[in-house]
Enzyme design. Structure first.
Site, PDB file in Angstrom:
ATOM      1  N   LYS A   1       0.865  -1.184   0.000  1.00  0.00           N
ATOM      2  CA  LYS A   1       0.000   0.000   0.000  1.00  0.00           C
ATOM      3  C   LYS A   1       0.903   1.235   0.000  1.00  0.00           C
ATOM      4  O   LYS A   1       1.925   1.254   0.695  1.00  0.00           O
ATOM      5  CB  LYS A   1      -0.881  -0.042   1.254  1.00  0.00           C
ATOM      6  CG  LYS A   1      -1.931   1.059   1.336  1.00  0.00           C
ATOM      7  CD  LYS A   1      -2.827   0.843   2.572  1.00  0.00           C
ATOM      8  CE  LYS A   1      -3.964   1.837   2.655  1.00  0.00           C
ATOM      9  NZ  LYS A   1      -4.856   1.585   3.801  1.00  0.00           N
TER      10      LYS A   1
ATOM     11  N   SER B   1      -9.933   1.478   2.711  1.00  0.00           N
ATOM     12  CA  SER B   1      -9.055   2.260   1.877  1.00  0.00           C
ATOM     13  C   SER B   1      -7.990   1.460   1.133  1.00  0.00           C
ATOM     14  O   SER B   1      -7.454   1.942   0.132  1.00  0.00           O
ATOM     15  CB  SER B   1      -8.365   3.324   2.731  1.00  0.00           C
ATOM     16  OG  SER B   1      -7.487   2.730   3.661  1.00  0.00           O
TER      17      SER B   1
ATOM     18  N   SER C   1     -10.144  -0.928   6.814  1.00  0.00           N
ATOM     19  CA  SER C   1      -9.530  -0.735   5.495  1.00  0.00           C
ATOM     20  C   SER C   1      -8.821  -1.931   4.894  1.00  0.00           C
ATOM     21  O   SER C   1      -8.496  -1.922   3.712  1.00  0.00           O
ATOM     22  CB  SER C   1      -8.542   0.424   5.545  1.00  0.00           C
ATOM     23  OG  SER C   1      -9.247   1.624   5.359  1.00  0.00           O
TER      24      SER C   1
END
Ligand code: GLN
Length: 490
Positions: free
Chosen positions: A80, A155, A179
């Site tokens: 990420k 997310s 997330s």
């Protein structure tokens, strides 16, 4: 035989160890897959092609020598884009960090390197990890691989889609309020958030520091467990990191769930579940029962306040954490000619997206003089009550099993004008964050539109091994995790 990029981490590790395949071949297969599919899915903000090839060649040498080989040696992993990567741009999918190239590695990044993993690229996310759909991403456009008209979840949307689209074998995401688990559920892969403090936050760009936690995505529980083994552990550079040994986390052999006590939570089921989610989760509970688990009801009375509490705590912490982006030290700078104050204002105005600004304003309000006791302090007290609810529940059961979300992935654009509705996607995930508990989402079916459904498993603090055992036993008995989306591009 499955294409190399379709192998699970443990399958690939076995083939790498026996030299049946090389890491260079495996990495090339992933890079080819990214080339063929990323136009449709949009997982990657940056594909670190040259670095990946060099690391794969190194990994092959290590595998040949047999020295310091781990399960992750030679395995392509995506990060990420909020894990700091030395020399590789790290943007948090924000315009304010569009040009930020760090000069050191996050602990997670460094540990993956040490394990011999191949870093294949940086994956997309909602800006500063604020969002549930990956639609707040300022620098990328990620879509659900099962249907590009639907959101990936957020997310950590890119972390979920990269694994779902078989673009790499595993990824790392972060979970502050859901997330990791929400996009895992929306994309039909396994995503796992460890106990708060299990994985170091050093070098992870902060959203809400008392909740942020990194964790793995993979198709299988054994693969995710191998990733967590590599990245977990005490780190003196993070004062909230837990000083406890990390036990072996990868389940071995056939698993017996006989006598396992699982709890369902009636309060959480009253929020209005989609009928398809309800029946898929009932089916999964029936499977776990057939495998030997005993089901009973437990109560989490404070869970009804979880979302409200979460938005006070996280917005307050975000408003403080994001104060450091002012155009002076990092990233983009706008309006320098007008003097310091004007530069601060213009930089932040141009650099932050709408949702980030909303959180900063909410948080500044909650922390302002006279309101601190009414909001932040009160929210912290609710958090304590929530932890007590869980402690009590875990006197009765070993694991809590509930849906990951009341619904499945929604259509792109359908919630962007309604922040509250967006926030409510996380009603089922936030309680585990507020209590700091390990929790995972694993695929357990599909709805009538063909979108994946996630089953959430929550265990006691530090009981990650137990969590993976339950997930692996479920996967050994079912094949939802083997289903992959058919992408147009080939
Ligand atoms: N969707 C939640 C939010 O927007 C959770 C985000 C997260 O876990 N990073 O805050």
């Amino acid at each position: 035989m499955a294409a190399l990029n379709e192998l699970s981490i443990e399958e690939a590790a076995a083939k790498l160890a026996s030299r049946e395949i090389s890491s260079v071949e495996l990495t090339d297969a992933c890079l080819d897959r990214i080339d063929a599919t990323d136009g449709e899915v949009g997982s990657f903000l940056e594909v670190t092609r040259d670095l990946a090839k060099a690391q794969a060649a190194e990994a092959d040498k290590r595998l040949a020598s047999g020295n310091e080989v781990t399960t992750l040696t030679g395995i392509p992993i995506g990060l990420k884009d909020l894990f700091i990567t030395n020399g590789v741009r790290t943007t948090c999918s924000s315009k304010i960090l569009e040009n930020f190239v760090p000069r050191f590695d996050a602990t997670v990044t460094a540990k993956l390197k040490r394990a011999g993993a191949v870093m294949i690229g940086k994956v997309n996310m909602d800006e500063f990890a604020m969002g549930s759909s990956c639609e707040n991403a300022a620098l990328g456009n990620t879509r659900n691989p099962w249907n590009p008209a639907y959101v990936a979840g957020g997310s950590s949307g890119g972390s979920a889609t990269a694994v779902a689209a078989r673009q790499c074998l595993g990824t790392i995401g972060t979970d502050t309020g859901g997330s990791i688990r929400l996009p895992a559920s929306y994309c039909g892969v396994l995503g796992m958030k460890p106990t708060y403090g299990r994985v170091s936050r050093y070098g992870m760009i902060a959203f809400a520091s008392s909740l942020d936690q990194a964790g793995p995505f993979a198709t299988t529980a054994r693969g995710a467990a191998a990733i967590l083994e590599a990245i977990a552990g005490h780190d003196a550079l993070d004062s909230t990191s837990i000083d406890a040994e990390v036990p072996p986390l990868v389940p071995s052999g056939s698993i017996d769930l006989g006598g396992l006590k699982i709890g369902v939570v009636p309060e959480l089921l009253s929020v209005g579940l989609d009928a398809d989610v309800e029946s898929a989760v009932d089916g999964a509970l029936a499977t776990l029962t057939e495998l030997g688990a005993n089901k009973s009801e437990v109560s989490l009375p404070t869970s009804e306040y979880a979302v409200a509490t979460y938005y006070i705590v996280t917005s307050a912490e975000a408003s403080s954490n994001l104060g450091r982006y002012d155009g002076v030290r990092y990233g983009v700078r706008v309006g320098e000619e007008g003097g310091l104050r004007e530069m601060y204002g213009k930089t932040r105005d141009a650099g932050f997206g709408t949702e980030v600004k909303r959180r900063i304003m909410l948080g500044s309000y909650a922390l302002s003089a006279g309101y601190y006791d009414a909001y932040y302090l009160k929210a912290m007290k609710v958090r304590t009550l929530m932890r007590r609810d869980f402690d009590k529940a875990f006197e009765q059961v070993d694991a809590i099993v509930i849906p990951t979300s009341p619904g499945t992935a929604f259509e792109v654009g359908s919630r962007t004008d309604d922040p509250l509705k967006m926030y409510l996607s996380d009603v089922m995930t936030i309680p585990a964050n507020l209590a700091g508990l390990p929790a995972a989402s694993i695929p357990c079916g599909f709805d009538s539109a063909g979108m994946p459904i996630g089953l959430q498993i929550i265990t006691k603090p530090l009981a990650e091994a137990k969590l993976f055992e339950i997930a692996a036993a479920y996967q050994d008995a079912t094949d939802w995790h083997r289903k992959a989306p058919e992408l147009k591009a080939a």
